[in-house]
Motif scaffolding. Sequence first.
Motif, PDB file in Angstrom:
ATOM      1  N   THR A   4      12.575   6.272 -38.461  1.00  9.79           N
ATOM      2  CA  THR A   4      13.998   6.010 -38.277  1.00  9.79           C
ATOM      3  C   THR A   4      14.768   6.872 -39.268  1.00  9.79           C
ATOM      4  O   THR A   4      14.481   6.874 -40.459  1.00  9.79           O
ATOM      5  CB  THR A   4      14.337   4.525 -38.483  1.00  9.79           C
ATOM      6  OG1 THR A   4      13.647   3.752 -37.487  1.00  9.79           O
ATOM      7  CG2 THR A   4      15.834   4.279 -38.329  1.00  9.79           C
ATOM      8  N   ILE A  42      19.838   5.739 -36.815  1.00 10.21           N
ATOM      9  CA  ILE A  42      20.912   4.785 -37.090  1.00 10.21           C
ATOM     10  C   ILE A  42      22.016   5.569 -37.794  1.00 10.21           C
ATOM     11  O   ILE A  42      21.775   6.191 -38.831  1.00 10.21           O
ATOM     12  CB  ILE A  42      20.476   3.640 -38.016  1.00 10.21           C
ATOM     13  CG1 ILE A  42      19.380   2.801 -37.381  1.00 10.21           C
ATOM     14  CG2 ILE A  42      21.681   2.768 -38.392  1.00 10.21           C
ATOM     15  CD1 ILE A  42      18.793   1.764 -38.315  1.00 10.21           C
ATOM     16  N   THR A  70      25.726   1.163 -37.186  1.00  7.64           N
ATOM     17  CA  THR A  70      26.140   0.023 -37.976  1.00  7.64           C
ATOM     18  C   THR A  70      27.304   0.463 -38.849  1.00  7.64           C
ATOM     19  O   THR A  70      27.658   1.649 -38.865  1.00  7.64           O
ATOM     20  CB  THR A  70      24.957  -0.558 -38.800  1.00  7.64           C
ATOM     21  OG1 THR A  70      25.338  -1.805 -39.355  1.00  7.64           O
ATOM     22  CG2 THR A  70      24.510   0.400 -39.889  1.00  7.64           C
ATOM     23  N   GLY A  84      21.995   0.942 -43.718  1.00  9.42           N
ATOM     24  CA  GLY A  84      21.052   1.411 -42.703  1.00  9.42           C
ATOM     25  C   GLY A  84      19.692   0.749 -42.838  1.00  9.42           C
ATOM     26  O   GLY A  84      19.078   0.345 -41.848  1.00  9.42           O
ATOM     27  N   GLU A  87      19.854  -2.772 -41.580  1.00  6.11           N
ATOM     28  CA  GLU A  87      19.834  -2.789 -40.115  1.00  6.11           C
ATOM     29  C   GLU A  87      18.394  -2.711 -39.608  1.00  6.11           C
ATOM     30  O   GLU A  87      18.016  -3.423 -38.671  1.00  6.11           O
ATOM     31  CB  GLU A  87      20.670  -1.634 -39.562  1.00  6.11           C
ATOM     32  CG  GLU A  87      20.723  -1.562 -38.062  1.00  6.11           C
ATOM     33  CD  GLU A  87      21.514  -2.683 -37.408  1.00  6.11           C
ATOM     34  OE1 GLU A  87      21.414  -2.823 -36.170  1.00  6.11           O
ATOM     35  OE2 GLU A  87      22.236  -3.427 -38.101  1.00  6.11           O
ATOM     36  N   TYR A  94      14.087  -2.136 -34.351  1.00  6.75           N
ATOM     37  CA  TYR A  94      13.459  -1.205 -35.285  1.00  6.75           C
ATOM     38  C   TYR A  94      12.142  -1.735 -35.843  1.00  6.75           C
ATOM     39  O   TYR A  94      11.654  -1.264 -36.865  1.00  6.75           O
ATOM     40  CB  TYR A  94      14.434  -0.872 -36.427  1.00  6.75           C
ATOM     41  CG  TYR A  94      15.714  -0.290 -35.910  1.00  6.75           C
ATOM     42  CD1 TYR A  94      15.765   1.021 -35.461  1.00  6.75           C
ATOM     43  CD2 TYR A  94      16.871  -1.066 -35.827  1.00  6.75           C
ATOM     44  CE1 TYR A  94      16.943   1.553 -34.952  1.00  6.75           C
ATOM     45  CE2 TYR A  94      18.049  -0.528 -35.313  1.00  6.75           C
ATOM     46  CZ  TYR A  94      18.073   0.776 -34.883  1.00  6.75           C
ATOM     47  OH  TYR A  94      19.230   1.298 -34.385  1.00  6.75           O
TER      48      TYR A  94
END
Length: 124
Positions: A4, A42, A70, A84, A87, A94
């Motif tokens: 991510t 993200i 976000t 992040g 999130e 995720y």
Amino acid sequence: MSLTIIISALNEEQNIETVLSRLENQIDEQGNEVDKERYNIIVVDNGSTDNSASLVRKFSKQSKLHVGMTYEVVQNIIAARKSGVREIQENPLYDKTRLLAFCDADVAVPARWVGSILTEFDDR
């Protein structure tokens, strides 16, 4: 394994689509497209007052890559990155994240950046 990438963005309407597009079009060492199931993004809107957020939403709808967003009201890079990470921890989308990378919205991401990260950590 999934990577991510957290992108911090504050009033980046001039740059955000470029960085997202470059991340969407990543290639591996052999020049093949990196499997979009292996990574996602993200974007942390860090209090933008321009069209950054709407451009991210538009890109997300058109992309084959998962691009989430976000918000963080405290305008600094550390707060944005922490947002992040939160999130990732709190959102079941995720759950497969095993690797993190951070990127600003105004950088020129190399075409093989994601592929090199995934290759480096494949066997670990």
